[in-house]
Design an enzyme around this catalytic site. Sequence first.
Site, mmCIF file in Angstrom:
data_model
loop_
_atom_site.group_PDB
_atom_site.id
_atom_site.type_symbol
_atom_site.label_atom_id
_atom_site.label_comp_id
_atom_site.label_asym_id
_atom_site.label_seq_id
_atom_site.Cartn_x
_atom_site.Cartn_y
_atom_site.Cartn_z
ATOM 1 N N GLU A 58 58.163 34.551 -24.497
ATOM 2 C CA GLU A 58 57.280 35.410 -23.710
ATOM 3 C C GLU A 58 56.280 36.162 -24.556
ATOM 4 O O GLU A 58 55.229 36.568 -24.079
ATOM 5 C CB GLU A 58 58.115 36.405 -22.884
ATOM 6 C CG GLU A 58 57.317 37.135 -21.831
ATOM 7 C CD GLU A 58 58.205 37.835 -20.810
ATOM 8 O OE1 GLU A 58 57.845 38.951 -20.409
ATOM 9 O OE2 GLU A 58 59.235 37.262 -20.408
ATOM 10 N N ASP A 100 65.021 38.116 -16.919
ATOM 11 C CA ASP A 100 65.003 38.893 -15.701
ATOM 12 C C ASP A 100 64.138 38.162 -14.681
ATOM 13 O O ASP A 100 63.643 37.066 -14.954
ATOM 14 C CB ASP A 100 64.501 40.324 -15.953
ATOM 15 C CG ASP A 100 63.145 40.335 -16.651
ATOM 16 O OD1 ASP A 100 62.498 39.263 -16.740
ATOM 17 O OD2 ASP A 100 62.723 41.408 -17.109
ATOM 18 N N TYR A 115 68.489 43.678 -25.170
ATOM 19 C CA TYR A 115 67.350 43.647 -24.250
ATOM 20 C C TYR A 115 67.304 44.948 -23.456
ATOM 21 O O TYR A 115 68.289 45.334 -22.821
ATOM 22 C CB TYR A 115 67.487 42.452 -23.312
ATOM 23 C CG TYR A 115 66.290 42.210 -22.449
ATOM 24 C CD1 TYR A 115 65.074 41.831 -23.015
ATOM 25 C CD2 TYR A 115 66.353 42.344 -21.066
ATOM 26 C CE1 TYR A 115 63.951 41.605 -22.211
ATOM 27 C CE2 TYR A 115 65.239 42.118 -20.265
ATOM 28 C CZ TYR A 115 64.043 41.755 -20.848
ATOM 29 O OH TYR A 115 62.939 41.533 -20.067
ATOM 30 N N CYS A 166 57.306 111.110 4.672
ATOM 31 C CA CYS A 166 56.205 112.078 4.766
ATOM 32 C C CYS A 166 56.039 112.666 6.162
ATOM 33 O O CYS A 166 55.221 113.563 6.358
ATOM 34 C CB CYS A 166 54.894 111.433 4.321
ATOM 35 S SG CYS A 166 54.326 110.101 5.413
ATOM 36 N N CYS A 175 54.987 103.104 7.705
ATOM 37 C CA CYS A 175 54.118 104.276 7.598
ATOM 38 C C CYS A 175 52.681 103.833 7.328
ATOM 39 O O CYS A 175 52.450 102.995 6.458
ATOM 40 C CB CYS A 175 54.612 105.188 6.477
ATOM 41 S SG CYS A 175 53.646 106.706 6.316
#
Length: 907
Positions: free
Chosen positions: A7, A117, A333, A801, A823
């Site tokens: 290959e 493969d 491999y 407050c 508030c």
Amino acid sequence: KVLNVAEKPSVAKSVSSILSRNQGLRVREGRSRYNKIFEFNCRINGQPCHMLFTSVTGHLMELDFDDRYRKWHSCDPADLYQAPVRKFVPEDKKDIKRTLEEEARRCQWLVLWLDCDREGENIAFEVIEVCRAVNRNLTIRRARFSALIDREIHHSVQNLVDANQWFADAVDARQEIDLRIGASFTRFQTMLLRDKFAIDSITDEKNLVLSYGPCQFPTLGFVVERYWEIQSHEPEEFWTINCSHKSDESIATFNWMRGHLFDYTSAVIIYEMCIQEPTATVTKVRQHEKLKYPPHPLSTIELEKRASRYFRMSSEHTMKVAEDLYQAGFISYPRTETDSFSERTDLHTIVREQQVHPVWGSYAERLLDPETCLWRNPSNGGHDDKAHPPIHPTKFSPGESGWSQDHHRLYELVVRHFLACVSQPAVGAETIVEIDLAGESFSASGRVIVARNYLDVYRFDSWGGSVIPTYVFGQQFIPTRLALDSGVTRPPSLLSEADLLSCMDKAGIGTDATMHDHIKKLLDRFYVTKDASTRFAPTNLGEALVMGYDDMGYELWKPNLRSMMEYDMKEVSVGNKRKAEVLATCLQQMKACFLDARLNKEKLLEAMAVFFDRSDRSNGDEQHATGQVVRRCRLCQESDMVLRRNRDGNFMVGCLGYPQCRNAVWLPGSLSEAAVTANVCNLCNPGPIYRIQFKFRQIEIPPGFDVNHLGCVGGCDVILRELIEICGTGSRIPAPARGRGANESSGNVQCGNTRQGACIYCRQTGHSSSNCRSQVSAPRIARSHSINPQSCESAVPCGTCGTTCILRTANTANNRGRKFFSCPSQECNFFVWEDNLNNGTGGRSLPLANIFSSASNPSRRGRGGQSGTHAADVTFISATGDPISGRRCYVCGDPSHFANVCPNRDN
């Protein structure tokens, strides 16, 4: 005469040297100057042979459409699903073809040495087709090998087999499916979008290709889906009780068995119960042996994942380095799905070769010594591709002079991984202690490592040990520290490369040999970016494409379709299905998806418009240059922040440096229009910060607010802050979050989109605006409530407050529709939920004033610290009398926010 074809040129050279034993080896030139021909004599099964050894360079042939269909405007993209295709040798491979033809004419045998493969088998049949065209009498044989070492190559040449047509057919099917689907969708979305938008992430727009691939897109989908999960996460504060006990021996940290609670009042009640009865009783002491097993033998996916985790190597680079080591004969491999050794593998010989290594050689000697009892046959990972063994060392090396640092690292990983596989697991002695404290259960654990075994060689694994004091059943003690601590839920992290490979492997996207290519393609196409810690984030372009197909109702970005295709191709490779059958089924299904996607192309255009400006090619550059710039980004100090819409149409001011910089200001969800003006804010610095002309939907804002408002996003605009607090910023991700539809289809493709419109008052789904409970007046007034005669709404006095606080409705994701008092004073941090007042005190021993000033504030600050400038000073006392500090950021100590949103946090 035997023609041998490998290959790659390097493999041809290595195999020739091994078979000839470097005796009588001659080299001559072929038609291609890169693919030489090696000649030598050899005996195959006792028969003398004259060997001619050459090579190809990967695939010899390409698959493409006939010339009539190859140009983009030559046909309707839908025609590509049945247009004729052909396999041919491209121009740059013609010299290799001529070499094969010339040598095949004068040979009797053809022996194929391609990679073992599916892809290698397909290349083998391409070589067969070329050679048989000039010599029909050739005897075809296949050599199967997994490593370029003497024993493997000599065994292979004496045990030649037939080529596997099924493997080749599976690759042919995949190539044709990918070609037709990829070409049709790529042409469709490129021609649709390229000229309509100024895609600023790409420099050369004329040559821009918005590619689509059946594997590439689901891989992108994994990245985008995780990003959406992070974006849709709403931080939520929780509380947990931590207990520790210090003795003369050591300290034991006990974890609350409940984990944590999201209800602050409940957590306080339970904590006070523990404070009042602080004696802890040991209810259980359990001691047992704990084993940590070594990893399974090494497959390709595991090699890529571990190299990414340990060395920050990309999967593509990992495979390149592994290929170099394989071709040089040092490892087996590297493309294999197998993670279990066969009984025929001589594992002891592989270990014996490593005994002389200066670092791990002594461990290899211990492995082979029967007296140490360190040897253990490797475990079976459950995968076997029937082609190659797991990756393992094939030749000893102390380190070659030509190796890079990554070559050294990867070879070391392969060797240490193999030695760990054949080693005994690590052994630890673990002690678990459970205690009862005022009816609440806590547990602590300690571990002492008795035998490290495989951990001695596999330095990449760790197993920490911790010693706790000795306890006996029924023992009682007073905790040294007992604290009520808070934390904030955090979103998941962006996907790392190892995470992405795991997702692909689990869903069956690609193969062990191609997964890294799909990831690289996403980076090359600028669909995703990868940071220094190898974590992926989608770009605007990648997110827009996925969003567009998601809005169509199709799950083309989900792995389901590709998983089924991969399964079918695997069935072809084992002979259970025919190639033609799989091609017909897949292409019919995908053509139907393509035709529907084209009918719903407006969804794709709408998604792109969220991220990119419209582009008229005649003046597109001018339009883009005059973008609605608001200010310079203070986070990255490099890019401008511009006004734009987010993915759901809500307005935002975002940094042009995205995705590197994610700075953004989310604007009220009640906005209908917004435009940047030329007015510069005189209060905010550093400037200039251009003010924005807002227009709100009257029905979505409270009384008293004007529909039109000239505002600033620099932080000075009180009205804008109040509207964001009341109306929210709109959902950044639709509910349910993108990619997680309420109704999951059992099929591969999910059609239709059934998202319900939200109520215009509370922005929830499930009811109409006329039936919204938030608009129904109900006089639910607690002890401290009063009625504001001007607004006719329930009100309470501020616990700090004394200012009158108006009842409002929350619009955040976790509390949408829930009513609260806050508030109006900018200097005050008072906040309380209405249902907390209606429930009485909201806590067993806390007075109502404390609920106002402390218990409600953490819930507010727990969502990113969007409101309030001062944290409540709350102190708890532990069982030992030590004060526990107020809840504050553990990074910088600032009480106004938590660590998850700390500006000083090191990212």
